[in-house]
Design a protein around this motif. Sequence first.
Motif, PDB file in Angstrom:
ATOM      1  N   SER A  48      18.693  39.742  -2.990  1.00  0.00           N
ATOM      2  CA  SER A  48      18.054  39.720  -4.286  1.00  0.00           C
ATOM      3  C   SER A  48      18.501  39.853  -5.823  1.00  0.00           C
ATOM      4  O   SER A  48      20.042  40.594  -4.933  1.00  0.00           O
ATOM      5  N   GLY A  92      13.994  37.249  -8.065  1.00  0.00           N
ATOM      6  CA  GLY A  92      13.615  36.190  -6.921  1.00  0.00           C
ATOM      7  C   GLY A  92      14.439  36.364  -5.463  1.00  0.00           C
ATOM      8  O   GLY A  92      15.017  37.842  -5.823  1.00  0.00           O
ATOM      9  N   VAL A 110      16.222  34.595  -1.753  1.00  0.00           N
ATOM     10  CA  VAL A 110      17.056  33.505  -1.563  1.00  0.00           C
ATOM     11  C   VAL A 110      17.098  34.366  -0.302  1.00  0.00           C
ATOM     12  O   VAL A 110      18.046  35.121   0.286  1.00  0.00           O
ATOM     13  N   ILE A 117      14.709  29.371   2.097  1.00  0.00           N
ATOM     14  CA  ILE A 117      14.254  29.427   1.242  1.00  0.00           C
ATOM     15  C   ILE A 117      14.692  29.459  -0.187  1.00  0.00           C
ATOM     16  O   ILE A 117      15.127  31.132  -0.390  1.00  0.00           O
ATOM     17  N   ASP A 118      15.270  29.286  -1.812  1.00  0.00           N
ATOM     18  CA  ASP A 118      15.439  29.660  -2.494  1.00  0.00           C
ATOM     19  C   ASP A 118      14.380  29.525  -3.703  1.00  0.00           C
ATOM     20  O   ASP A 118      14.178  28.918  -4.205  1.00  0.00           O
ATOM     21  N   SER A 119      13.607  30.534  -4.183  1.00  0.00           N
ATOM     22  CA  SER A 119      12.572  31.133  -5.342  1.00  0.00           C
ATOM     23  C   SER A 119      13.535  31.960  -5.799  1.00  0.00           C
ATOM     24  O   SER A 119      13.084  32.396  -6.832  1.00  0.00           O
ATOM     25  N   SER A 120      14.293  31.704  -6.480  1.00  0.00           N
ATOM     26  CA  SER A 120      15.447  32.902  -7.622  1.00  0.00           C
ATOM     27  C   SER A 120      15.313  32.334  -8.388  1.00  0.00           C
ATOM     28  O   SER A 120      15.313  30.632  -8.903  1.00  0.00           O
ATOM     29  N   THR A 140      17.810  29.264  -9.900  1.00  0.00           N
ATOM     30  CA  THR A 140      17.434  27.665  -9.543  1.00  0.00           C
ATOM     31  C   THR A 140      16.484  27.345 -10.241  1.00  0.00           C
ATOM     32  O   THR A 140      16.597  25.853 -10.280  1.00  0.00           O
ATOM     33  N   ARG A 141      15.642  28.609 -10.322  1.00  0.00           N
ATOM     34  CA  ARG A 141      14.058  27.375 -10.936  1.00  0.00           C
ATOM     35  C   ARG A 141      14.955  26.750 -12.474  1.00  0.00           C
ATOM     36  O   ARG A 141      14.356  25.616 -12.631  1.00  0.00           O
ATOM     37  N   SER A 169      17.392  24.064 -11.959  1.00  0.00           N
ATOM     38  CA  SER A 169      15.934  22.557 -11.782  1.00  0.00           C
ATOM     39  C   SER A 169      15.053  22.383 -13.283  1.00  0.00           C
ATOM     40  O   SER A 169      14.811  21.148 -13.689  1.00  0.00           O
TER      41      SER A 169
END
Length: 184
Positions: free
Chosen positions: A120, A157, A159, A167-170, A173-174, A177
């Motif tokens: 986190s 977010g 990881v 599961i990468d919701s950082s 990363t967003r 992307s």
Amino acid sequence: METSGGIQASLAGRYATALFDLARDSNNIEAVEKSLGILKSALAESAELRQLTKSPLLSRTESGKAIEAVAKSLGLDQLTTKYLGVLASNRRLGEVSNTIRSFQALAANHRGETKAEVTSAHPLSAAQVDELKKQLKARVGRDVTVDLTVDPAILGGLVVKIGSQMIDSSIKTRLNSLAHAMKG
């Protein structure tokens, strides 16, 4: 006990499996796991200790004596201390972090738990950790222990790594992307 082929396939995994078998047979799994946790923290905090584990300049005897002194100062249990001595005599102290990780996975599996490595951007509160454990348990169908790491570079977010699943919701990363999508 069933262990995954992935753990046994690696050098560190074979050492961890041997240690786990000894700890299980002597009813010392919890003590060894606690000692390895202390050692893991010490490795994270001390550059000198990390250097000791990786130094090719020390002889087997010198590294064995040094790691024994470290184990004594950290108050590690006898089985873990002997295990570190074996790693030193076999010139495998460089694998100690990987063996700790493998041992923790074996111990969690033995207890019927799954281990998740969670990164986190900021430290999580106890309530957040509890909620995360509930969500992960619902997803994997087993109790989940979490190994928390803080990395401000992810911006926000989480990881989460559970075995080979990530599961990468950082936010980092967003954003990456989104930048990639905008380039076309």
